[in-house]
Scaffold this active site. Structure first.
Site, mmCIF file in Angstrom:
data_model
loop_
_atom_site.group_PDB
_atom_site.id
_atom_site.type_symbol
_atom_site.label_atom_id
_atom_site.label_comp_id
_atom_site.label_asym_id
_atom_site.label_seq_id
_atom_site.Cartn_x
_atom_site.Cartn_y
_atom_site.Cartn_z
ATOM 1 N N GLY A 259 0.775 -1.235 0.000
ATOM 2 C CA GLY A 259 0.000 0.000 0.000
ATOM 3 C C GLY A 259 0.804 1.282 0.000
ATOM 4 O O GLY A 259 0.236 2.358 0.202
ATOM 5 N N ASP A 325 1.150 -1.792 -10.781
ATOM 6 C CA ASP A 325 2.499 -1.984 -10.209
ATOM 7 C C ASP A 325 2.721 -3.498 -10.159
ATOM 8 O O ASP A 325 2.591 -4.128 -9.110
ATOM 9 C CB ASP A 325 2.531 -1.355 -8.806
ATOM 10 C CG ASP A 325 3.935 -1.315 -8.224
ATOM 11 O OD1 ASP A 325 4.894 -1.528 -8.981
ATOM 12 O OD2 ASP A 325 4.062 -1.067 -7.008
ATOM 13 N N CYS A 378 9.719 -2.800 -10.526
ATOM 14 C CA CYS A 378 11.006 -2.479 -9.876
ATOM 15 C C CYS A 378 12.061 -3.383 -10.512
ATOM 16 O O CYS A 378 12.827 -4.036 -9.827
ATOM 17 C CB CYS A 378 10.929 -2.628 -8.366
ATOM 18 S SG CYS A 378 10.304 -4.210 -7.802
HETATM 19 C C1 SAM Z 1 5.389 -4.707 -6.624
HETATM 20 S S1 SAM Z 1 4.272 -5.329 -5.467
HETATM 21 C C2 SAM Z 1 3.213 -3.957 -5.223
HETATM 22 C C3 SAM Z 1 3.778 -2.880 -4.335
HETATM 23 C C4 SAM Z 1 2.736 -1.816 -3.994
HETATM 24 N N1 SAM Z 1 2.166 -1.222 -5.177
HETATM 25 C C5 SAM Z 1 3.316 -0.719 -3.127
HETATM 26 O O1 SAM Z 1 3.760 0.312 -3.635
HETATM 27 O O2 SAM Z 1 3.336 -0.890 -1.883
HETATM 28 C C6 SAM Z 1 3.287 -6.365 -6.482
HETATM 29 C C7 SAM Z 1 2.045 -6.897 -5.771
HETATM 30 O O3 SAM Z 1 1.250 -7.520 -6.766
HETATM 31 C C8 SAM Z 1 0.503 -8.532 -6.138
HETATM 32 N N2 SAM Z 1 -0.052 -9.373 -7.234
HETATM 33 C C9 SAM Z 1 0.588 -10.285 -7.988
HETATM 34 N N3 SAM Z 1 -0.244 -10.774 -8.929
HETATM 35 C C10 SAM Z 1 -1.425 -10.154 -8.756
HETATM 36 C C11 SAM Z 1 -2.698 -10.237 -9.411
HETATM 37 N N4 SAM Z 1 -2.903 -11.058 -10.438
HETATM 38 N N5 SAM Z 1 -3.711 -9.454 -8.959
HETATM 39 C C12 SAM Z 1 -3.533 -8.606 -7.910
HETATM 40 N N6 SAM Z 1 -2.354 -8.509 -7.254
HETATM 41 C C13 SAM Z 1 -1.317 -9.251 -7.676
HETATM 42 C C14 SAM Z 1 1.495 -9.171 -5.197
HETATM 43 O O4 SAM Z 1 0.846 -9.872 -4.157
HETATM 44 C C15 SAM Z 1 2.277 -7.948 -4.705
HETATM 45 O O5 SAM Z 1 1.750 -7.494 -3.479
#
Ligand code: SAM
Length: 425
Positions: A259, A325, A378
């Protein structure tokens, strides 16, 4: 059997670090691996984490040296990891070699009934005897000298012929701690002054970031519990700045946990807020979005959902702005997660690229004409970044690229990629 090692001894932190590293070698993340020290005092946890991070930052080197010292693979993963931990300490504290060897042998006494004490003693003494020639050999081996897997180095060389060495050096460095000042409470300059009053040195970075001279416990940060600041890398702070949705608009944060970017978007929208839906596929991580929003006093709708399975959660109302993201190799943040270099396989990158394309294709129809989507990773690998967006723009001729940024990791920020796309009206 309970350990006989004093909790503040080097032997105990070597043993805990070895258990964490053995877990990573078994495919777990370092965060999961370090749960072995969850019940320990904060100082003991910090000491074990320090060694485990150090070992994984220098894993290529340690594995190379052990390969030269051991005649055959060790049957016990914790002993292998203990030797890596001891080698790391021998190299970073060369003034204390005898203590390190003695403490490593004491730690070995806690594994497999002490059956490997003699071996640990012998291997470490051999290392000290042959140190010069071993170091010379390691200096000639890419994986040992540059601390990244060979396939990873090859990818970096191809992608960034002029910059790859800087990317590698940044990946091997210790990450700084950066704060994002919540503009609803203070300007960065005003909070910088509050930090100075608390004896915490920092400098400005980006529009609302402050980079601390030394990492600090969040409880020591003035107003942290009341939401004055959050911990967020300066590169990650670019996301909300680039997407900058109009206050009150309808926004989707499709992969939102824990988040950090959700909160930044809401902070930027001011009193009007946003009609923001934050999704994440991981239920445990999704709870962290809620915790963060609560601390910051921000409001959004938070749901556990697979963003690519639109039928399961979309109410058919288009979004003005979408942040995607996406899950990625995390190759831009290895200084924070040194385990990821050794957990990934080259084939994972293709797998990530496929998932990212599926997420983009699923989310694009949800954007209103004229709306903007920010694609973020990232990663520093082009197939997850520019290559991904090139292919997407061919599939979706209605997508116009408004901005594109590839941040390569350096002192002030981690590595990120952003592409801001506009849907033709
Ligand atoms: C790079 S992290 C996000 C970081 C967040 N945006 C932040 O700034 O704190 C990617 C996230 O995508 C989620 N994720 C992966 N595949 C997904 C999907 N199909 N639908 C929703 N979330 C997904 C993962 O659980 C992870 O928490």
């Amino acid at each position: 059997m309970p350990s006989t090692l004093p909790p503040d001894s080097l032997a105990w932190s070597l043993l805990l670090a070895a258990r964490a590293v053995a877990a990573v070698r078994d495919g777990k993340s370092l965060t999961e691996g370090l749960l072995v020290s969850a019940g320990e005092a904060p100082a003991t946890r910090a000491a074990a984490a320090d060694v485990a991070y150090g070992v994984l930052r220098r894993y290529g080197w340690g594995d190379f040296i052990l390969g030269r010292l051991l005649e055959k693979a060790l049957p016990h993963p914790e002993v292998h990891a203990l030797l890596l931990a001891a080698l790391y300490r021998l190299e970073t504290r060369p003034e204390a070699t005898h203590t390190v060897v003695d403490q490593a042998v004491a730690a070995a006494g806690e594994i497999a009934g002490g059956a490997f004490r003699g071996l640990v003693n012998g291997v470490l003494r051999n290392f000290l005897r042959q140190r010069e020639s071993l170091l010379a050999a390691a200096a000639g081996d890419d994986e040992a000298a540059l601390q990244h897997p060979r396939w990873w180095l090859n990818k970096l060389r191809r992608a960034w012929p002029a910059d790859w060495q800087r990317v590698v050096a940044a990946g091997n460095a210790q990450a700084p701690m950066t704060l994002r000042v919540n503009r609803r409470h203070a300007t960065p300059a005003a909070y910088l002054a509050r930090l100075a009053d608390a004896g915490i040195g920092a400098r400005r970075v980006g529009a609302c970031g402050l980079l601390l001279e030394r990492p600090a416990a969040v409880d020591a940060l003035p107003g942290f519990a009341d939401g004055w600041v959050s911990v967020q890398d300066a590169g990650a702070q670019r996301a909300a700045e680039l997407l900058a949705p109009a206050p009150g608009s309808r926004v989707l944060d499709a992969c939102a946990a824990p988040g950090g970017k959700t909160a930044h978007l809401l902070e930027m929208a001011g009193e009007a807020g946003l009609d923001l839906l934050a999704l994440d596929i991981d239920a445990l991580r999704t709870r962290r979005i809620e915790d963060n929003l609560r601390r910051l006093g921000l409001a959004a709708t938070v749901r556990v959902a697979d963003c690519a399975e639109v039928g399961g959660w979309w109410d058919e109302r288009p979004f003005d702005a979408i942040l995607a993201d996406v899950p990625c190799s995390a190759s831009g943040v290895v200084r924070r997660h040194p385990d990821s270099k050794w957990l990934r396989r080259e084939s994972d990158i293709r797998r990530f690229a496929k998932t990212q394309a599926a997420i983009l294709d699923a989310l694009w129809p949800l954007l209103r004409p004229g709306g903007r989507l920010l694609y973020a990773t990232c990663s520093v690998f082009p197939e997850e970044n520019g290559g991904q967006i090139d292919a997407f723009c061919v599939r979706q001729p209605g997508a116009e690229r408004l901005a594109e940024e590839q941040l390569l990791p350096q002192d002030d920020h981690d590595g990120f990629y952003y592409a801001l796309l506009r849907k033709s009206a």
